[in-house]
Design an enzyme around this catalytic site. Sequence first.
Site, PDB file in Angstrom:
ATOM      1  NE  ARG A  42     -32.603 -45.540  15.580  1.00 35.22           N
ATOM      2  CZ  ARG A  42     -33.283 -44.477  15.210  1.00 35.22           C
ATOM      3  NH1 ARG A  42     -34.062 -44.532  14.162  1.00 35.22           N
ATOM      4  NH2 ARG A  42     -33.179 -43.384  15.917  1.00 35.22           N
ATOM      5  CG  ASP A  86     -41.925 -53.806  27.646  1.00 35.36           C
ATOM      6  OD1 ASP A  86     -41.428 -53.230  26.660  1.00 35.36           O
ATOM      7  OD2 ASP A  86     -42.595 -53.214  28.513  1.00 35.36           O
ATOM      8  CG  HIS A 125     -35.187 -47.111  19.863  1.00 41.55           C
ATOM      9  ND1 HIS A 125     -35.718 -46.032  19.223  1.00 41.55           N
ATOM     10  CD2 HIS A 125     -33.848 -46.955  19.781  1.00 41.55           C
ATOM     11  CE1 HIS A 125     -34.746 -45.245  18.784  1.00 41.55           C
ATOM     12  NE2 HIS A 125     -33.601 -45.798  19.100  1.00 41.55           N
ATOM     13  CG  ASP A 126     -39.007 -53.621  23.061  1.00 35.91           C
ATOM     14  OD1 ASP A 126     -39.805 -52.932  23.730  1.00 35.91           O
ATOM     15  OD2 ASP A 126     -39.066 -54.862  22.999  1.00 35.91           O
ATOM     16  CG  HIS A 163     -25.039 -46.206  14.899  1.00 35.24           C
ATOM     17  ND1 HIS A 163     -24.829 -45.026  15.563  1.00 35.24           N
ATOM     18  CD2 HIS A 163     -26.303 -46.590  15.229  1.00 35.24           C
ATOM     19  CE1 HIS A 163     -25.908 -44.706  16.272  1.00 35.24           C
ATOM     20  NE2 HIS A 163     -26.816 -45.649  16.098  1.00 35.24           N
ATOM     21  CB  THR A 164     -21.841 -51.692  11.248  1.00 31.93           C
ATOM     22  OG1 THR A 164     -21.352 -52.173   9.991  1.00 31.93           O
ATOM     23  CG2 THR A 164     -22.732 -52.771  11.838  1.00 31.93           C
ATOM     24  N   GLY A 203     -37.468 -51.815  29.459  1.00 37.15           N
ATOM     25  CA  GLY A 203     -37.072 -53.204  29.254  1.00 37.15           C
ATOM     26  C   GLY A 203     -37.586 -53.769  27.940  1.00 37.15           C
ATOM     27  CG  ASP A 223     -18.833 -53.800   7.357  1.00 35.47           C
ATOM     28  OD1 ASP A 223     -19.074 -52.825   8.100  1.00 35.47           O
ATOM     29  OD2 ASP A 223     -18.918 -53.717   6.119  1.00 35.47           O
ATOM     30  CG  ASN A 271     -40.900 -41.713  15.756  1.00 34.21           C
ATOM     31  OD1 ASN A 271     -40.006 -41.347  15.034  1.00 34.21           O
ATOM     32  ND2 ASN A 271     -42.152 -41.452  15.512  1.00 34.21           N
TER      33      ASN A 271
HETATM   34  C1  HEM Z   1     -24.888 -44.955  21.626  1.00 31.90           C
HETATM   35  C2  HEM Z   1     -26.006 -44.270  21.629  1.00 31.90           C
HETATM   36  C3  HEM Z   1     -26.889 -44.199  20.413  1.00 31.90           C
HETATM   37  C4  HEM Z   1     -27.361 -43.052  19.874  1.00 31.90           C
HETATM   38  C5  HEM Z   1     -27.123 -41.640  20.354  1.00 31.90           C
HETATM   39  C6  HEM Z   1     -28.125 -43.436  18.703  1.00 31.90           C
HETATM   40  C7  HEM Z   1     -28.790 -42.553  17.876  1.00 31.90           C
HETATM   41  C8  HEM Z   1     -29.296 -42.861  16.643  1.00 31.90           C
HETATM   42  C9  HEM Z   1     -29.841 -41.909  15.719  1.00 31.90           C
HETATM   43  C10 HEM Z   1     -30.017 -40.424  15.975  1.00 31.90           C
HETATM   44  C11 HEM Z   1     -30.163 -42.578  14.583  1.00 31.90           C
HETATM   45  C12 HEM Z   1     -30.753 -42.001  13.314  1.00 31.90           C
HETATM   46  C13 HEM Z   1     -32.214 -41.693  13.466  1.00 31.90           C
HETATM   47  C14 HEM Z   1     -32.713 -40.886  12.312  1.00 31.90           C
HETATM   48  O1  HEM Z   1     -32.099 -39.865  12.021  1.00 31.90           O
HETATM   49  O2  HEM Z   1     -33.722 -41.279  11.710  1.00 31.90           O
HETATM   50  C15 HEM Z   1     -29.831 -43.964  14.799  1.00 31.90           C
HETATM   51  C16 HEM Z   1     -30.013 -44.962  13.866  1.00 31.90           C
HETATM   52  C17 HEM Z   1     -29.730 -46.289  14.114  1.00 31.90           C
HETATM   53  N1  HEM Z   1     -29.356 -46.850  15.317  1.00 31.90           N
HETATM   54 FE1  HEM Z   1     -28.688 -45.814  16.930  1.00 31.90          FE
HETATM   55  N2  HEM Z   1     -28.104 -44.789  18.573  1.00 31.90           N
HETATM   56  C18 HEM Z   1     -27.364 -45.300  19.597  1.00 31.90           C
HETATM   57  C19 HEM Z   1     -27.125 -46.634  19.864  1.00 31.90           C
HETATM   58  C20 HEM Z   1     -27.589 -47.669  19.070  1.00 31.90           C
HETATM   59  C21 HEM Z   1     -27.514 -49.061  19.425  1.00 31.90           C
HETATM   60  C22 HEM Z   1     -26.995 -49.604  20.745  1.00 31.90           C
HETATM   61  C23 HEM Z   1     -28.020 -49.764  18.366  1.00 31.90           C
HETATM   62  C24 HEM Z   1     -28.180 -51.253  18.205  1.00 31.90           C
HETATM   63  C25 HEM Z   1     -27.384 -52.139  18.738  1.00 31.90           C
HETATM   64  C26 HEM Z   1     -28.391 -48.796  17.357  1.00 31.90           C
HETATM   65  C27 HEM Z   1     -28.868 -49.109  16.112  1.00 31.90           C
HETATM   66  C28 HEM Z   1     -29.205 -48.183  15.142  1.00 31.90           C
HETATM   67  C29 HEM Z   1     -29.468 -48.524  13.754  1.00 31.90           C
HETATM   68  C30 HEM Z   1     -29.353 -49.907  13.134  1.00 31.90           C
HETATM   69  C31 HEM Z   1     -29.819 -47.333  13.112  1.00 31.90           C
HETATM   70  C32 HEM Z   1     -30.195 -47.168  11.629  1.00 31.90           C
HETATM   71  C33 HEM Z   1     -31.696 -47.293  11.482  1.00 31.90           C
HETATM   72  C34 HEM Z   1     -32.177 -47.260  10.039  1.00 31.90           C
HETATM   73  O3  HEM Z   1     -31.375 -47.150   9.103  1.00 31.90           O
HETATM   74  O4  HEM Z   1     -33.399 -47.372   9.874  1.00 31.90           O
HETATM   75  N3  HEM Z   1     -28.146 -47.538  17.825  1.00 31.90           N
HETATM   76  N4  HEM Z   1     -29.316 -44.121  16.063  1.00 31.90           N
HETATM   77  C1  LIG Z   2     -42.595 -40.489  14.512  1.00 35.62           C
HETATM   78  O1  LIG Z   2     -42.959 -39.271  15.126  1.00 35.62           O
HETATM   79  C2  LIG Z   2     -43.486 -38.311  14.231  1.00 35.62           C
HETATM   80  C3  LIG Z   2     -43.867 -37.099  15.041  1.00 35.62           C
HETATM   81  O2  LIG Z   2     -42.772 -36.586  15.702  1.00 35.62           O
HETATM   82  C4  LIG Z   2     -44.724 -38.873  13.499  1.00 35.62           C
HETATM   83  O3  LIG Z   2     -45.187 -37.930  12.550  1.00 35.62           O
HETATM   84  C5  LIG Z   2     -44.357 -40.179  12.795  1.00 35.62           C
HETATM   85  O4  LIG Z   2     -45.505 -40.749  12.220  1.00 35.62           O
HETATM   86  C6  LIG Z   2     -43.745 -41.164  13.783  1.00 35.62           C
HETATM   87  N1  LIG Z   2     -43.294 -42.356  13.107  1.00 35.62           N
HETATM   88  C7  LIG Z   2     -43.764 -43.581  13.373  1.00 35.62           C
HETATM   89  C8  LIG Z   2     -43.157 -44.702  12.606  1.00 35.62           C
HETATM   90  O5  LIG Z   2     -44.640 -43.793  14.181  1.00 35.62           O
END
Ligand code: HEM
Ligand SMILES: *[C@@H]1O[C@H](CO)[C@@H](O)[C@H](O)[C@H]1NC(C)=O
Length: 321
Positions: free
Chosen positions: A63, A75, A67-68, A192-193, A73, A249, A95
């Site tokens: 993830r 970076d 985001h990076d 999201h797998t 880009g 998977d 974040n």
């Molecule tokens: C399609 C649009 C996408 C949206 C709207 C989205 C949104 C999110 C959100 C809201 C979360 C949970 C954050 C939280 O509640 O703490 C999440 C988690 C995650 N996202 Fe996405 N995401 C997207 C695309 C992607 C892409 C392209 C990747 C990587 C190729 C990705 C990888 C992940 C991973 C691995 C997690 C789990 C992180 C963890 O368990 O720490 N996401 N995403």
């Molecule tokens: C993510 O943002 C929240 C504030 O919205 C902050 O309290 C938290 O420390 C931030 N997490 C990281 C990993 O920087």
Amino acid sequence: MAFYNLLSFFPLVLFILSGARFSVRGLSMGYYGMRCPFAENIVKNTVNDALQADPTLAAGLLRMHFHDCFIEGCDGSVLLDSTKDNKAEKDSPANLSLRGYEIIDDAKEQIEKQCPGVVSCADILAMAARDAVFWAGGPVYGIPKGRKDGTRSKIEDTRNLPPPFFNSSELITMFGQHGFSVQEMVVLSGGHTLGVARCSSFKNRLSKFDSTRDVDPTLDSDIATKLIKTCNAGDNAEAPFDETRNSFDNSYFNALQSKAGLLSSDQTLFTSPRTRNIVNGYAMNQARFFFDFQQAMVKMGLLDVKEGKKGEVRLNCRQIN
Ligand code: HEM
Ligand SMILES: *[C@@H]1O[C@H](CO)[C@@H](O)[C@H](O)[C@H]1NC(C)=O
Ligand SMILES: *[C@@H]1O[C@H](CO)[C@@H](O)[C@H](O)[C@H]1NC(C)=O
């Protein structure tokens, strides 16, 4: 005859052209081959050790790389800490509980000892995400390297990240702005797998927490009941995207087929006729998912990369030099 000869060289020409494209950007597969031959191994070993101790961090690394790349880009800007005068991406509410910073710091420290000032944080993150996917059972693939680190990380740039309540048209538009096709958007969502989301990211689908609407009809009602229970513990309670949160998977796509997608932005991929067939294809064929995923990841890893003098090699991934 001459015509046939020309044709048979065509793949070679394409290969050379695509290689040239990478090197125009200053990136190549063997970028560290001479400059820092052990860089790739150090990252892999560091990631493997860290994931052995905590398998859930594979999701964090994947993830973080996404985001990076989507903000300014690939970076390494996502790695920068805020300073007295600048609130960095990290401190955005979007974040999102990004995790795995320590793994990057650890790899960077070991690499700096061997080849000071050579391997960028952006490359370390890209390699770490790739290694995490493989560690979790996903495809193995090579990525071009040679990214430089950027010097800008602004909290306001995080609005370029897709929010979890986007519908498929909005996702298609946003990914399209980064040059991705509909199919690439769907396959990347397959990231999201791995991992989990917090209730704050999906409670919009549970009527109990949002009195303006009923439970999302595209969410299975037994699962909704379970999620409501989970979320009684508060906004930071977590639920996995699929039943195998640490395995890379295709069960994410199977979950979408049974109305078990976690975020609105997940389930919409199955609800929408524009993307449903792509979801069905990956649910049926994991090899196909792996193949398309690796290609899309290589492409994502090239988003607006800074090469040459457009960036620096940070000495500490948390601060600009
Ligand atoms: C399609 C649009 C996408 C949206 C709207 C989205 C949104 C999110 C959100 C809201 C979360 C949970 C954050 C939280 O509640 O703490 C999440 C988690 C995650 N996202 Fe996405 N995401 C997207 C695309 C992607 C892409 C392209 C990747 C990587 C190729 C990705 C990888 C992940 C991973 C691995 C997690 C789990 C992180 C963890 O368990 O720490 N996401 N995403
Ligand atoms: C993510 O943002 C929240 C504030 O919205 C902050 O309290 C938290 O420390 C931030 N997490 C990281 C990993 O920087
Ligand atoms: C997606 O959301 C946008 C903005 O809210 C809306 O205009 C559009 O009709 C929605 N598309 C679908 C397919 O629901």
